[in-house]
Design an enzyme around this catalytic site. Structure first.
Site, short mmCIF file in Angstrom:
data_model
loop_
_atom_site.label_atom_id
_atom_site.label_comp_id
_atom_site.label_asym_id
_atom_site.label_seq_id
_atom_site.Cartn_x
_atom_site.Cartn_y
_atom_site.Cartn_z
N ASP A 93 0.83 -1.20 0.00
CA ASP A 93 0.00 0.00 0.00
C ASP A 93 0.86 1.25 0.00
OD1 ASP A 93 -1.96 -1.83 0.15
OD2 ASP A 93 -2.82 -1.15 2.05
N ASP A 129 0.97 4.35 -2.46
CA ASP A 129 0.83 5.74 -2.04
C ASP A 129 1.97 6.59 -2.60
OD1 ASP A 129 -1.47 5.22 -0.67
OD2 ASP A 129 -0.51 5.05 1.29
N SER A 141 -14.37 7.61 -1.14
CA SER A 141 -13.10 7.21 -0.56
C SER A 141 -12.67 8.29 0.42
CB SER A 141 -12.08 7.06 -1.69
OG SER A 141 -10.87 6.57 -1.18
N GLU A 181 -10.75 7.89 14.62
CA GLU A 181 -10.99 6.45 14.65
C GLU A 181 -9.84 5.77 13.93
OE1 GLU A 181 -14.66 5.62 12.60
OE2 GLU A 181 -15.62 7.36 13.53
N LYS A 222 -8.21 3.63 11.12
CA LYS A 222 -8.59 3.32 9.75
C LYS A 222 -8.45 1.81 9.58
CE LYS A 222 -7.95 4.77 5.00
NZ LYS A 222 -7.89 3.44 4.40
N ASP A 281 -8.22 -1.64 7.90
CA ASP A 281 -7.73 -2.05 6.58
C ASP A 281 -8.51 -3.27 6.11
OD1 ASP A 281 -6.23 -1.87 4.35
OD2 ASP A 281 -4.42 -2.77 5.20
N GLU A 330 -16.58 -1.95 7.57
CA GLU A 330 -15.44 -2.58 6.94
C GLU A 330 -15.44 -4.07 7.28
OE1 GLU A 330 -14.00 -0.04 5.47
OE2 GLU A 330 -12.06 -0.76 4.78
N TYR A 351 -18.90 1.92 11.06
CA TYR A 351 -18.49 3.27 11.48
C TYR A 351 -19.35 4.38 10.88
CZ TYR A 351 -15.93 2.32 7.16
OH TYR A 351 -15.60 1.93 5.90
N LYS A 404 -2.16 8.60 7.14
CA LYS A 404 -1.53 7.29 6.93
C LYS A 404 -0.22 7.22 7.70
CE LYS A 404 -3.78 5.02 3.53
NZ LYS A 404 -3.03 4.61 2.38
N CYS A 451 30.13 14.11 -4.32
CA CYS A 451 31.00 13.53 -3.30
C CYS A 451 30.52 13.95 -1.92
CB CYS A 451 32.44 13.98 -3.52
SG CYS A 451 33.51 13.59 -2.13
N CYS A 484 33.49 16.53 -0.49
CA CYS A 484 33.82 17.85 -1.07
C CYS A 484 32.74 18.34 -2.03
CB CYS A 484 35.16 17.79 -1.79
SG CYS A 484 35.09 16.84 -3.32
N CYS A 536 35.12 10.20 -6.86
CA CYS A 536 35.03 11.65 -6.70
C CYS A 536 35.94 12.25 -7.76
CB CYS A 536 35.49 12.04 -5.30
SG CYS A 536 35.69 13.82 -5.15
N CYS A 538 40.26 16.43 -3.40
CA CYS A 538 39.25 16.15 -2.38
C CYS A 538 39.95 15.83 -1.06
CB CYS A 538 38.40 14.96 -2.82
SG CYS A 538 37.29 14.38 -1.52
S1 IVH Z 1 -15.38 6.85 7.22
C1 IVH Z 1 -16.79 8.80 2.88
N1 IVH Z 1 -14.04 5.46 8.95
O1 IVH Z 1 -11.19 3.67 4.26
C2 IVH Z 1 -15.96 7.82 3.54
N2 IVH Z 1 -13.77 4.92 6.68
O2 IVH Z 1 -9.56 4.69 2.11
C3 IVH Z 1 -16.20 7.78 5.00
N3 IVH Z 1 -12.23 3.06 6.30
O3 IVH Z 1 -13.73 4.18 1.96
C4 IVH Z 1 -15.50 6.68 5.55
N4 IVH Z 1 -11.77 2.69 8.39
O4 IVH Z 1 -13.77 2.03 3.42
C5 IVH Z 1 -14.31 5.64 7.66
N5 IVH Z 1 -12.96 4.34 10.64
C6 IVH Z 1 -13.20 4.50 9.34
C7 IVH Z 1 -12.62 3.71 8.36
C8 IVH Z 1 -12.92 3.94 7.03
C9 IVH Z 1 -11.55 2.30 7.15
C10 IVH Z 1 -12.17 2.87 4.84
C11 IVH Z 1 -13.45 3.18 4.11
C12 IVH Z 1 -13.04 4.25 3.13
C13 IVH Z 1 -11.61 3.93 2.96
C14 IVH Z 1 -10.84 5.06 2.36
#
Ligand code: IVH
Length: 648
Positions: free
Chosen positions: A30, A34, A78, A104, A106, A108, A165, A217, A305, A389, A392, A407, A412
């Protein structure tokens, strides 16, 4: 060139999106993805005219034909990513928000929408492209933590949509992969992958077997249910027995947000599900609509992230494993290293482009991001010879036909220091005490700018260096003086001519009687020397063709290195003689007198003893004079001293 790179990146990112969202089979980590995104966004800024319109609007991937399609009434967006606190601040600055947040973790996993009618789960779908998802209702029903019926009588009648999720917890993931390994099946790269691959296949029994989990969530149209904050939504969900993660917190301001992020950087490793960051949401839901969204992400929430842990280690070998579908995956065998609490010695290396760039024995970067299986990543900062170098800052060049980078500055300081060390080494000029420290001090202070400067050093030059007292300085000057008696071939070796070590130098100086003879020899003559090949001959010739090198040779000749059987007469006339000075000198300073003694091979002491050979007496001599008389030591005047050293 860069425009090409821009187009290539579009295609590359498109390909990795497909692999991730549609095939559940990512080829890069990932964070590598990114990084590609960051690179592309930079290029887009630079060449806005070549940027592809709507490229970033896309959310997720195409739906699989095997599933019925579900339209999302409210699009499933997203999140935008930020990677540091400055970016985080800027994100909320843009919408004038600086307090009242919910943080919160995130999760995965794989985003899903769940529809309840009169408290009964009736349909569930993947996010798909954000507008149309896949109907995975039957599969979702196999997830034990997903409530099929809300028992609480207070739950609203009619349609309620929640989002969350789907994930596989790390324990189940590890077990699943273990079994797959035993059965010689390809392993899932990470829990997200395993969850997505499980939910997006047709046999619901497999879903049941694999023990997926879900965390909710989001409640669509929360205000309709009288809820005004995300905090209230989370309690509301929890109250109706929806699984909600406990790793969340109300944060008054961005400072609190930062603290939450820092706190969970390590603590996230103790959760039983994978997270790759923190989602920061503006708590006040009633403002969400006002703040608004892009086609891709809301402006009231952002994902911070975490940097995934990366460690460098040595690549020992590469094994190729063949998967069930015949896919050949390179596996890196590594010198064991600790990453995120576990010892890693194998890592997947499925970035083919990178595989082609590395060699056994290289230092590679291992990353354990969201993945349980560590990966070798193409780390731009690694193992690249710098273009400048490091000492220098001159250009670094690659000599054609050689593997080495060099060099380009022959002056140098680092080269000079190393050359000096080599010159003074035992097999060359054998100057004891001139090691790394002194060589560094002498070259860094500018006291030595070329090798021959060594023979012009004064006692004062040396004592002015840190950690060098008079005694040490004397010793070193003596050593330097003594080195003048080294055979000429030792000097030739000490010059550091490429391909000319001590033995070759000895061969050479058996054939050439003086430095001049050697310097004037052409390649043909050099080749006549037994043991000298083409490369060495060319190297010698090139060395003496260089003006600066010839100046150096002139210096050495003046110092007395010239003929083979070089016996420097002046050097050593005071050899072994121990001098003590007392009283004030009139014709020279104390230091100048000391230096003379040392340059001529003598030694200095501060007190008279039976070992003293000469006491040099200036004006107002004191106790030392009496002691010398007692011990019957030769007492001389300043003028007599000058006569002794040759009248100079
Ligand atoms: S809120 C409009 N809360 O991450 C989107 N999303 O990379 C509001 N995700 O599409 C999402 N943990 O699928 C929210 N605590 C969390 C999350 C979360 C994972 C996901 C979700 C989102 C994606 C974006």
């Amino acid at each position: 060139m860069q425009i090409d790179e821009l187009y290539n990146l579009y295609n590359l990112i498109e390909r990795h999106r497909k692999l991730y969202y549609e095939q559940d089979a990512p080829e890069i980590s990932d964070s590598e993805y990114d990084n590609l995104v960051i690179k592309l966004k930079e290029l887009e800024k630079k060449y806005p005219d070549s940027a592809r319109k709507n490229f970033w609007d896309k959310v997720g991937g195409k739906t699989n034909e095997l599933f019925a399609k579900v339209e999302h009434k409210t699009p499933m967006l997203s999140l935008d990513n930020v990677f540091n606190f400055d970016e985080l601040k800027n994100f909320f600055n843009r919408v004038n928000v600086d307090n009242d947040f919910i943080c919160e973790m995130k999760i995965d996993g794989l985003a899903v929408s769940l529809i309840y009618e009169d408290g009964i789960f009736i349909r569930g779908a993947t996010r798909g492209d954000g507008h149309t998802g896949e109907d995975v209702t039957e599969n979702l029903k196999m997830i034990k933590s997903l409530p099929l019926k809300i028992e609480n009588k207070n739950f609203p009648r009619g349609i309620v949509e929640v989002r969350g999720e789907v994930l596989m917890n790390t324990k189940n993931f590890n077990e699943l992969n273990k079994i797959r390994a035993l059965n010689k099946q390809t392993l899932f790269a990470n829990p997200r992958n395993a969850a997505a691959g499980t939910l997006r296949q047709l046999n619901k029994n497999i879903v049941a077997e694999r023990n997926l989990d879900i965390l909710i969530y989001y409640l669509v149209d929360a205000e309709k249910f009288g809820l005004n904050t995300q905090n209230d939504v989370l309690s509301w969900l929890n109250n109706f027995k929806f699984p909600v993660q406990s790793a969340f917190k109300y944060c008054k301001n961005l400072n609190d947000v930062e603290n939450f992020i820092i706190q969970w950087q390590d603590e996230k490793n103790n959760l039983n599900y994978m997270t790759d960051g923190v989602v920061i949401k503006f708590n006040n839901i009633s403002q969400w609509n006002n703040i608004g969204s892009t086609v891709h992400h809301p402006k009231w929430a952002v994902a911070y992230k975490y940097k995934s842990e990366r460690v460098k280690t040595k690549l020992i070998s590469v094994e190729f494993s063949v998967g069930r579908t015949g896919t050949i995956t390179p596996v890196a065998i590594l010198e064991p290293v600790q990453i995120s609490g576990t010892v890693v010695q194998r890592a997947s290396l499925h970035n083919a482009e990178y595989l082609a760039k590395i060699r056994i024995g290289d230092i590679v970067t291992v990353e354990k991001a969201g993945e349980i299986i560590p990966q070798i990543v193409d780390d731009d900062n690694i193992m690249k010879i710098p273009v400048k170098c490091p000492v220098c800052n001159s250009e670094v060049i690659k000599i054609p036909g050689e593997s080495a980078y060099k060099c380009s500055n022959k002056f140098c300081p680092a080269i000079l220091k190393e050359s000096l060390k080599y010159f003074a080494s035992r097999k060359c000029m054998d100057i004891k005490g001139l090691g790394n420290r002194l060589a560094a001090q002498l070259t860094e202070s500018g006291k030595i700018k070329k090798l021959s400067d060594l023979y012009n050093l004064t006692l004062f030059d040396l004592t002015s260096l840190e950690k060098t007292g008079v005694k040490t300085a004397q010793k070193i000057l003596n050593e330097i003086e003594k080195s003048k008696t080294r055979p000429l071939y030792a000097l030739v070796a000490g010059l550091g001519i490429n391909y000319i070590g001590i033995q070759t130098a000895e061969l050479l100086m058996k054939n050439f009687k003086s430095l001049d003879e050697l310097a004037n020899a052409d390649e043909k003559n050099l080749l006549k020397v037994k043991g000298i090949g083409k490369i060495a001959a060319r190297s010698i010739h090139e060395f003496f063709n260089d003006q600066d090198n010839m100046k150096l040779i002139e210096d050495f000749k003046l110092i007395g290195f010239s003929e083979n059987a070089n016996n420097n007469n002046e050097a050593g006339i005071l050899s072994g003689k121990l001098f003590v000075f007392t009283g004030k000198l009139n014709l020279m300073t104390r230091e100048q007198a000391w230096e003379k003694v040392i340059n001529l091979g003598g030694k200095i002491s501060s007190s008279v003893s039976s070992k003293t050979d000469f006491l040099v007496v200036g004006g107002k001599a004191g106790a030392k004079l009496n002691k010398a008389r007692e011990l019957n030591i030769k007492i001389i005047s300043e003028q007599e001293f000058i006569n002794l050293i040759g009248g100079k």
